[in-house]
Structure formats: C-alpha cells, structure tokens
Design a protein around this motif. Structure first.
Motif, PDB file in Angstrom:
ATOM      1  N   LEU A   1       0.851  -1.187   0.000  1.00 32.80           N
ATOM      2  CA  LEU A   1       0.000   0.000   0.000  1.00 32.80           C
ATOM      3  C   LEU A   1       0.885   1.235   0.000  1.00 32.80           C
ATOM      4  N   HIS A   2       0.636   2.129  -0.948  1.00 35.51           N
ATOM      5  CA  HIS A   2       1.467   3.336  -1.031  1.00 35.51           C
ATOM      6  C   HIS A   2       0.567   4.560  -1.120  1.00 35.51           C
ATOM      7  N   PRO A   3       0.854   5.602  -0.330  1.00 34.16           N
ATOM      8  CA  PRO A   3      -0.047   6.761  -0.264  1.00 34.16           C
ATOM      9  C   PRO A   3       0.219   7.809  -1.344  1.00 34.16           C
ATOM     10  N   ALA A   4       0.372   7.312  -2.590  1.00 35.65           N
ATOM     11  CA  ALA A   4       0.553   8.240  -3.715  1.00 35.65           C
ATOM     12  C   ALA A   4       0.169   7.507  -4.997  1.00 35.65           C
ATOM     13  N   LEU A   5       0.078   8.240  -6.078  1.00 34.26           N
ATOM     14  CA  LEU A   5      -0.273   7.648  -7.377  1.00 34.26           C
ATOM     15  C   LEU A   5       0.968   7.053  -8.038  1.00 34.26           C
ATOM     16  N   PRO A   6       0.787   6.121  -8.942  1.00 34.79           N
ATOM     17  CA  PRO A   6       1.931   5.471  -9.591  1.00 34.79           C
ATOM     18  C   PRO A   6       2.929   6.486 -10.164  1.00 34.79           C
ATOM     19  N   GLY A   7       4.198   6.332  -9.764  1.00 38.02           N
ATOM     20  CA  GLY A   7       5.259   7.149 -10.332  1.00 38.02           C
ATOM     21  C   GLY A   7       5.290   8.589  -9.852  1.00 38.02           C
ATOM     22  N   ALA A   8       4.366   8.959  -8.926  1.00 38.01           N
ATOM     23  CA  ALA A   8       4.296  10.359  -8.497  1.00 38.01           C
ATOM     24  C   ALA A   8       5.278  10.660  -7.365  1.00 38.01           C
ATOM     25  N   PHE A   9       5.106   9.993  -6.278  1.00 37.80           N
ATOM     26  CA  PHE A   9       5.960  10.249  -5.117  1.00 37.80           C
ATOM     27  C   PHE A   9       6.401   8.911  -4.532  1.00 37.80           C
ATOM     28  N   ASP A  10       7.271   8.234  -5.249  1.00 37.98           N
ATOM     29  CA  ASP A  10       7.745   6.928  -4.773  1.00 37.98           C
ATOM     30  C   ASP A  10       8.605   7.110  -3.522  1.00 37.98           C
ATOM     31  N   GLY A  11       8.579   6.114  -2.672  1.00 38.81           N
ATOM     32  CA  GLY A  11       9.434   6.160  -1.482  1.00 38.81           C
ATOM     33  C   GLY A  11       8.697   6.632  -0.254  1.00 38.81           C
ATOM     34  N   ALA A  12       9.487   7.018   0.740  1.00 45.16           N
ATOM     35  CA  ALA A  12       8.919   7.406   2.037  1.00 45.16           C
ATOM     36  C   ALA A  12       8.410   8.850   1.991  1.00 45.16           C
ATOM     37  N   HIS A  13       7.612   9.218   2.980  1.00 44.57           N
ATOM     38  CA  HIS A  13       7.093  10.583   3.164  1.00 44.57           C
ATOM     39  C   HIS A  13       6.319  11.078   1.956  1.00 44.57           C
ATOM     40  N   ALA A  14       5.606  10.200   1.286  1.00 47.20           N
ATOM     41  CA  ALA A  14       4.887  10.558   0.054  1.00 47.20           C
ATOM     42  C   ALA A  14       3.761  11.547   0.314  1.00 47.20           C
ATOM     43  N   ILE A  15       3.077  11.407   1.454  1.00 40.34           N
ATOM     44  CA  ILE A  15       1.943  12.290   1.744  1.00 40.34           C
ATOM     45  C   ILE A  15       2.416  13.737   1.863  1.00 40.34           C
ATOM     46  N   GLU A  16       3.473  13.913   2.622  1.00 46.96           N
ATOM     47  CA  GLU A  16       4.000  15.272   2.818  1.00 46.96           C
ATOM     48  C   GLU A  16       4.478  15.862   1.495  1.00 46.96           C
ATOM     49  N   ARG A  17       5.135  15.032   0.703  1.00 48.33           N
ATOM     50  CA  ARG A  17       5.687  15.516  -0.586  1.00 48.33           C
ATOM     51  C   ARG A  17       4.572  15.883  -1.546  1.00 48.33           C
ATOM     52  N   ALA A  18       3.510  15.099  -1.547  1.00 42.70           N
ATOM     53  CA  ALA A  18       2.370  15.406  -2.427  1.00 42.70           C
ATOM     54  C   ALA A  18       1.683  16.693  -1.988  1.00 42.70           C
ATOM     55  N   TYR A  19       1.528  16.850  -0.681  1.00 37.86           N
ATOM     56  CA  TYR A  19       0.869  18.057  -0.156  1.00 37.86           C
ATOM     57  C   TYR A  19       1.685  19.299  -0.514  1.00 37.86           C
ATOM     58  N   GLU A  20       2.994  19.197  -0.347  1.00 38.90           N
ATOM     59  CA  GLU A  20       3.867  20.337  -0.685  1.00 38.90           C
ATOM     60  C   GLU A  20       3.798  20.649  -2.185  1.00 38.90           C
ATOM     61  N   ALA A  21       3.749  19.601  -2.994  1.00 39.07           N
ATOM     62  CA  ALA A  21       3.669  19.817  -4.449  1.00 39.07           C
ATOM     63  C   ALA A  21       2.361  20.507  -4.814  1.00 39.07           C
ATOM     64  N   PHE A  22       1.281  20.153  -4.103  1.00 38.38           N
ATOM     65  CA  PHE A  22      -0.013  20.813  -4.351  1.00 38.38           C
ATOM     66  C   PHE A  22       0.066  22.294  -3.973  1.00 38.38           C
ATOM     67  N   GLN A  23       0.710  22.564  -2.835  1.00 40.06           N
ATOM     68  CA  GLN A  23       0.836  23.961  -2.401  1.00 40.06           C
ATOM     69  C   GLN A  23       1.609  24.788  -3.443  1.00 40.06           C
ATOM     70  N   LYS A  24       2.532  24.132  -4.133  1.00 37.26           N
ATOM     71  CA  LYS A  24       3.343  24.826  -5.145  1.00 37.26           C
ATOM     72  C   LYS A  24       2.662  24.833  -6.512  1.00 37.26           C
ATOM     73  N   GLY A  25       1.483  24.249  -6.579  1.00 37.00           N
ATOM     74  CA  GLY A  25       0.771  24.215  -7.859  1.00 37.00           C
ATOM     75  C   GLY A  25       1.312  23.192  -8.836  1.00 37.00           C
ATOM     76  N   GLU A  26       2.109  22.256  -8.323  1.00 36.74           N
ATOM     77  CA  GLU A  26       2.733  21.245  -9.216  1.00 36.74           C
ATOM     78  C   GLU A  26       1.808  20.070  -9.497  1.00 36.74           C
ATOM     79  N   VAL A  27       0.874  19.805  -8.599  1.00 36.18           N
ATOM     80  CA  VAL A  27      -0.104  18.737  -8.820  1.00 36.18           C
ATOM     81  C   VAL A  27      -1.499  19.259  -8.458  1.00 36.18           C
TER      82      VAL A  27
END
Ligand SMILES: Nc1nc2c(c(=O)[nH]1)N[C@@H](CN(C=O)c1ccc(C(=O)N[C@@H](CCC(=O)O)C(=O)O)cc1)CN2
Ligand SMILES: NCC(=O)N[C@@H]1O[C@H](COP(=O)([O-])[O-])[C@@H](O)[C@H]1O
Length: 224
Positions: A134-160
C-alpha cells in the motif's frame, strides 16, 4: 479452507485493522490473517492483532537487533530471515501495510520461487506468493517514504492538482511494481495536511481490502 494472509507492518496498523474488520465479510470473504509481522516492537498494529477476535499471531524482528545478534550477517540476510518466517505460514498473499523497510531480492526470490527455502532438515521448498504494498501516492508520483508530505507540498506549489493512493505488486524497485488498485484523492485549497491525510487514509482503508480480495481471487478463488 480459508485463504491465508500474512501482513507486514511497522506502525499504527490502521490498514491492518481495515483488513481484520473485513475478514469474512463480502468485502473479504473466506480469508484469515495467520500472522502479523513487525520490524518495530512498539508498532500498535501488534496490539491490534493481539486484540483481534480470534487473536492473530504476531512476530517481531528488527534489522538492527538482528545484525547485533548475528555478527557478520547483512541486511540481505535479515531480509531472507523475514522471508523464511513469513513463508512458514504458507500464505496465499503477503500484504505490506505500512511496512517501512525496503526489501531486497533476498526476500523476493524466496517468496516468488526463484530460490528455494531450505529447512533445517534439508527439505527444499519453492513458493510462489504474491506480495502487495500500500502506497499513499499515485503510480510514479511520489515513490518512497514521506509521500503524503511531498504530495501536499507539491499541491501547495501548484505542481499537482490532486494526489491519491495505490496498492501495487512488490518488485525490487520501490513502488515500481504493477498497480493493482489506484484511487485519486483530491486536495482542497487551503486545507491542512492533517485534513488531507485523514481523507487519504480513509481511501487507503478501502483499497487495501479491495486489492487483497482481488489478488486472493486470482490465486485461490474462495470456496464455492
Ligand atoms: N523491494 C521493495 N520493498 C518495499 C517496497 C517496494 O515497493 N519494493 N515498498 C515499501 C513501502 N514503501 C513505500 O511504499 C517504502 C517504505 C520505506 C522506505 C524507506 O526509505 N525505508 C528505509 C528506512 C526508513 C525508516 O526506517 O523509517 C529503508 O528501508 O532503509 C521507502 C519506501 C516497503 N518495501
Ligand atoms: N511508503 C510506504 C508508506 O508510506 N506506507 C504508508 O504507511 C501508512 C501506514 O499506516 P497504518 O500503519 O495505520 O496502516 C499508510 O498511509 C501507508 O500508505
């Protein structure tokens, strides 16, 4: 004969709990969890297993204590030992549910049959057990650890524009295995990471059960 599941955890075990709660309901029929294995002694998931009805057997083995107790052994030796503990349950499915340790080929080759497990009596057994994660991100988006935080930060930057979660087959390369279930999860402008994370975990609790049933039905259809 119920389908046998072994679950590997490292933390809270809320996804393990989702699997426990789904056992022998239409969501996950004809199934039992025969072992919960943790690499962290304090993982609350071990408590969840102990408090399940019926109680689910647990096992614990962490990398550093293993290396300390076995001078000269390596991380790969640890991985092989974890595999031997797991296959002893003769599971139909292995689920990584918040298992925060990257598994080497030494684990994978013992569970997928590329290498035989050799018992103390010399008996050799080859397994062919699917492993899903189980991985808390979409395929190929935020592989590895701390994916939730990285996705949230990317959203804040308008990247996703959104994120999501998935269950995928486990291969050597982290989070690169074939997706089994993928589910998008929206991030709302201005919401806190905690609110987003709570929404995402609710979706995870659904897809881990869906994925377990999907793979079990592929490898061992339920008793007619
Ligand atoms: N061979 C594979 N092993 C694992 C996979 C995988 O796809 N292939 N998935 C991971 C789960 N995971 C992301 O979904 C993940 C877990 C942990 C790490 C990581 O960097 N772990 C570090 C230790 C971190 C810690 O102890 O806090 C490490 O293993 O050295 C990355 C991704 C499970 N295993
Ligand atoms: N890269 C792996 C990873 O980040 N896994 C994540 O660990 C959490 C475990 O929660 P739980 O212990 O409450 O089930 C889940 O959010 C899962 O996606």
């Amino acid at each position: 004969m119920p389908r046998r599941i072994v679950v590997l955890i490292s933390g809270s075990g809320s996804n393990l709990q989702a699997l426990i709660d789904a056992l022998n309901t239409p969501a996950l029929p004809d199934a039992q969890i025969t072992l919960v294995f943790s690499n962290r002694k304090a993982a609350y998931g071990l408590t969840r297993a102990a408090q399940a009805v019926p109680e689910i057997p647990t096992a614990y083995l962490a990398l550093q204590p293993y290396l300390k107790a076995n001078p000269g052994k390596t991380r790969e030796d640890y991985d092989a030992e974890v595999a031997r503990i797991v296959v002893r349950e003769n599971p139909d499915l292995i689920v990584l549910a918040g298992w925060m340790h990257i598994l080497s080929e030494n684990f994978l080759e013992l569970v997928d049959g590329r290498k035989a497990v050799v018992e103390a009596d010399g008996k050799e057994t080859k397994y062919n057990i699917p492993v899903i994660n189980l991985h808390p991100a979409l395929p190929g988006a935020f592989d590895g650890a701390h994916a939730i935080e990285r996705a949230y930060e990317a959203f804040q930057k308008g990247e996703v524009a959104h994120s999501g979660c998935m269950v995928h087959r486990v291969v050597k390369d982290v989070d690169a295995g074939e997706p089994v279930i993928v589910r998008e999860v929206p991030i709302e402008k201005g919401e806190s990471i905690e609110v987003f994370e709570e929404r995402l975990h609710k979706v995870e609790h659904q897809i881990i059960v869906e994925a377990a049933k999907k793979i079990l039905d592929e490898v061992k259809p339920q008793d007619s």
